[in-house]
Design an enzyme around this catalytic site. Structure first.
Site, PDB file in Angstrom:
ATOM      1  N   LYS A  52       0.832  -1.204   0.000  1.00  0.00           N
ATOM      2  CA  LYS A  52       0.000   0.000   0.000  1.00  0.00           C
ATOM      3  C   LYS A  52       0.871   1.261   0.000  1.00  0.00           C
ATOM      4  CE  LYS A  52      -3.731  -2.612   2.039  1.00  0.00           C
ATOM      5  NZ  LYS A  52      -4.438  -3.090   3.229  1.00  0.00           N
ATOM      6  N   GLN A  96      -4.909  -1.831   9.427  1.00  0.00           N
ATOM      7  CA  GLN A  96      -4.673  -3.139   8.803  1.00  0.00           C
ATOM      8  C   GLN A  96      -5.213  -4.270   9.693  1.00  0.00           C
ATOM      9  OE1 GLN A  96      -3.271  -3.645   5.648  1.00  0.00           O
ATOM     10  NE2 GLN A  96      -3.895  -5.760   5.984  1.00  0.00           N
ATOM     11  N   ASP A 119     -11.275   2.176   3.526  1.00  0.00           N
ATOM     12  CA  ASP A 119     -11.463   0.727   3.390  1.00  0.00           C
ATOM     13  C   ASP A 119     -12.949   0.392   3.239  1.00  0.00           C
ATOM     14  OD1 ASP A 119      -9.331  -0.990   3.147  1.00  0.00           O
ATOM     15  OD2 ASP A 119      -8.919  -1.103   5.305  1.00  0.00           O
TER      16      ASP A 119
END
Ligand code: NAP
Length: 292
Positions: A52, A96, A119
């Site tokens: 990322k 994460q 997200d």
């Protein structure tokens, strides 16, 4: 049979994002800025976060990596999230997953401001997605929808079987495939589905997202079906330097000649996930979903 090339499409999209960033900067606007929070030292999570950060560099975004110790308390993580929520320099951020066992991931995700939840895991974004309102769409399902769109795969009136009902892949996938305009008829399968093989054999499109290597076999696939393999499982392999290889949920070698389209693992859905996160961050920086 066409092998869907996720690397090719994701690179095309990265170039498109890069052009948008150049345009923004030329107009005197700030570069999009994505932050990622990593708690602990999980090997796979470190790899994902690394991808990322690298992708941010490739498209010209700013990025911030916040690393917290494995033993970080829920309270410390929440206060870090509040800091990121209130930091105007950061357009969007992710925490994460998975988080260490002593941290309640559901509680943590609720703390992320919806307008920065690139997200798309916060209930506000999930609910807006269900209602067809502008929302951040979870990155993996969004990436799959992009592959389907760019390969011009027919979805209207097709029977789509999604295997797996997680909040980050299977369930959102089932919602997106049944949306007006996509118009598939969706069957969402899970570990308690009693006639899964039969369901798969009736499918025009199978989206396998369960995390069981080689689960979808030749006898489960209708000739001409479209196969999207989301699975990523590390399987021991002493012939590899790392000691493992990445396996998908589909028995690719034996299924591929039967279908019309298939995604490989690696190189199919995986690269699309990261690029979709970049697209969500670009939208966040331009206030396209929410006004700040
Ligand atoms: P998850 O949270 O573990 O969910 C797995 C789902 O599969 C559950 O709904 C489970 O059913 C179902 N399932 C498990 N065994 C089954 C069986 N034998 N038959 C039918 N359904 C079964 O996993 P996830 O986070 O959705 O991820 C799924 C896979 O995709 C994993 O391999 C993951 O690594 C991969 N993934 C890849 C990407 C990418 O970028 N390519 C992104 C995210 C995830 P129950 O609900 O009944 O337990």
């Amino acid at each position: 049979m066409t092998i869907i090339d996720g690397n090719l499409i994701s690179n095309q999209i990265k170039e498109e994002i890069k052009e948008s960033v150049t345009k923004l900067v030329n107009e005197g606007k700030k570069r999009p800025h994505l932050a990622a929070v990593l708690v602990g030292m999980d090997g796979a999570s470190q790899t994902y976060v690394g991808h990322k950060v690298k992708s941010c560099e490739q498209v010209g975004f700013e990025s911030t990596l916040v690393t917290l110790d494995e033993n970080t308390t829920e309270e410390t993580l929440i206060s870090k999230i509040h800091e990121l929520n209130n930091n105007d320099a950061i357009d969007g951020f992710i925490v994460q997953l998975p988080l260490p066992k002593h941290i309640d991931a559901d509680k943590i995700l609720l703390e992320i401001k919806a307008s920065k939840d690139v997200d798309g895991f916060h209930p506000i974004n999930f609910g807006r997605m269900c209602l067809n309102l502008p929302a951040y769409i979870p990155a993996t399902p969004m990436g799959i929808m992009t592959l389907i769109e760019r390969y011009k795969i027919e979805t209207k009136g097709k029977h789509c079987v999604v295997i797996g009902r997680s909040n980050i892949v299977g369930r959102p996938m089932s919602i997106l495939m049944s949306r007006a305009g996509i118009d598939s008829t969706v069957t969402l399968c899970h570990s308690r589905t009693s006639n899964l093989q039969e369901e798969c054999r009736r499918a025009d499109i199978i989206i396998a997202a369960l995390g069981k290597p080689n689960f979808v076999t030749k006898d489960m696939v209708k000739p001409g079906a479209v196969i999207i393999d989301v699975g990523i499982t590390r399987v021991e392999d002493s012939s590899k330097k790392s000691g493992y290889r990445i396996a998908g949920d589909v028995d690719f070698e034996n299924v591929k000649d039967l279908c019309s389209y298939i995604t490989p693992v690696p190189g199919g859905v995986g690269p699309m996930t990261v690029v979709s996160l970049m697209l969500n961050t670009l939208q966040a920086s331009q206030n396209l979903i929410y006004t700040k």
